[in-house]
Design a protein around this motif. Structure first.
Motif, PDB file in Angstrom:
ATOM      1  N   ARG A   1      -4.434  -9.704  -2.437  1.00 41.51           N
ATOM      2  CA  ARG A   1      -3.794 -10.611  -3.403  1.00 41.51           C
ATOM      3  C   ARG A   1      -2.989 -11.692  -2.692  1.00 41.51           C
ATOM      4  NH1 ARG A   1      -2.948  -5.722  -6.323  1.00 41.51           N
ATOM      5  NH2 ARG A   1      -0.815  -5.557  -5.519  1.00 41.51           N
TER       6      ARG A   1
ATOM      7  N   GLU B   1      -2.665  -5.251  -2.067  1.00 42.01           N
ATOM      8  CA  GLU B   1      -1.571  -6.212  -1.958  1.00 42.01           C
ATOM      9  C   GLU B   1      -1.909  -7.324  -0.971  1.00 42.01           C
ATOM     10  OE1 GLU B   1       1.919  -4.143  -0.794  1.00 42.01           O
ATOM     11  OE2 GLU B   1       2.009  -2.894  -2.605  1.00 42.01           O
TER      12      GLU B   1
ATOM     13  N   ARG C   1      -3.703   0.822  -1.979  1.00 45.80           N
ATOM     14  CA  ARG C   1      -2.811  -0.066  -2.729  1.00 45.80           C
ATOM     15  C   ARG C   1      -2.247  -1.152  -1.818  1.00 45.80           C
ATOM     16  NH1 ARG C   1      -1.258   4.905  -5.070  1.00 45.80           N
ATOM     17  NH2 ARG C   1       0.606   5.045  -3.761  1.00 45.80           N
ATOM     18  N   ARG C   2      -1.981  -0.779  -0.555  1.00 46.87           N
ATOM     19  CA  ARG C   2      -1.490  -1.767   0.410  1.00 46.87           C
ATOM     20  C   ARG C   2      -2.567  -2.803   0.702  1.00 46.87           C
ATOM     21  NH1 ARG C   2       1.703  -5.353   2.211  1.00 46.87           N
ATOM     22  NH2 ARG C   2       1.940  -5.500   4.469  1.00 46.87           N
TER      23      ARG C   2
END
Length: 248
Positions: A196, A193, A189-190
């Motif tokens: 993105r 991020e 998930r990091r």
């Protein structure tokens, strides 16, 4: 097209199979590129590719085809024997979990040492220290010598430090395969991020699902050469056809 972040031109590197090596008298006077070097082999040669800002690249291939070596060349950890690789910005390397960590120092001291080696100031480390420790879920072990941590805990603290760096390029080898599934998903998930946020990713993994999740483009290394550079799905299909799909 965005700014080139990594450019490889005729990139090549060779290794020695054994420590013993014999060379003829004639060999000593041959040009560098023409010398025969018994016991040596080229991991790869004549690699040419460009990576632009914001791209997520998956490096695909069997074991021993130079995937991790390519990441080390980009990181500047090793130097090529032919050609070159130009990197336009700083890199945050998660290549070897032991890199930069000192066994006899505590986790706390290693955080300051490793983050400092990667260019963070003491003030920046102070400001982000709690976030690093909490992300790694390792607060009960901050005074424990690094050598007493499990492999999974070493990955936790290493990723937590590297994830705090502001470098535009992130290099990730297969170290995230170590450790529990819940923390691995937290790391992923990091990474999402950071992608993105416009980071550039160079990712080595044998996990096809992870490659398809993060990467839009693939580099397929095999038999000492770049066999394919294209969309990650097509590259994986080619690799699977070559080595995974049973031949009828």
């Amino acid at each position: 097209m965005s700014v080139p972040m990594i450019s490889a031109t005729n990139l090549g590197i060779r290794f020695r199979r054994s420590k013993s090596r014999r060379r003829s008298f004639k060999d000593l006077f041959a040009g560098r590129t023409r010398r025969s070097r018994p016991g040596e082999f080229w991991a790869f040669r004549n690699l040419n590719f460009t990576v632009h800002a914001g791209e997520a690249i998956g490096v695909v291939g069997r074991n021993g085809q130079g995937k991790s070596t390519l990441l080390k060349l980009v990181a500047g950890v090793i130097l090529p024997d032919e050609g070159g690789v130009e990197v336009a910005a700083g890199v945050a390397p998660l290549i070897e979990i032991t890199g930069g960590f000192v066994n006899d120092l505590s986790v706390r001291d290693n955080v300051y040492l490793t983050a400092g080696l990667h260019g963070m100031t003491k003030a920046e480390i102070n400001a982000r220290y709690d976030e690093i420790i909490d992300f790694a879920e390792i607060r009960d072990f901050v005074d424990t010598p690094y050598k007493h941590l499990s492999s999974g805990m070493k990955v936790r603290i290493a990723f937590s430090v590297i994830a705090q760096l502001d470098e535009p390029i992130m290099l990730v080898d297969e170290v995230l395969a170590v450790g529990d599934k819940a923390f691995r998903e937290k790391c992923y998930r990091r990474i999402d991020e950071m992608l993105r946020g416009g980071r550039t990713l160079f990712f080595v993994s044998h996990n096809e699902r992870d490659l398809r999740r993060f990467c839009t483009r693939g580099l397929y290394l095999d038999k000492g050469a770049l066999q394919m550079d294209g969309p990650i799905g097509e590259v994986l299909d080619r690799y699977n056809a070559d080595y995974i799909t049973p031949k009828s």
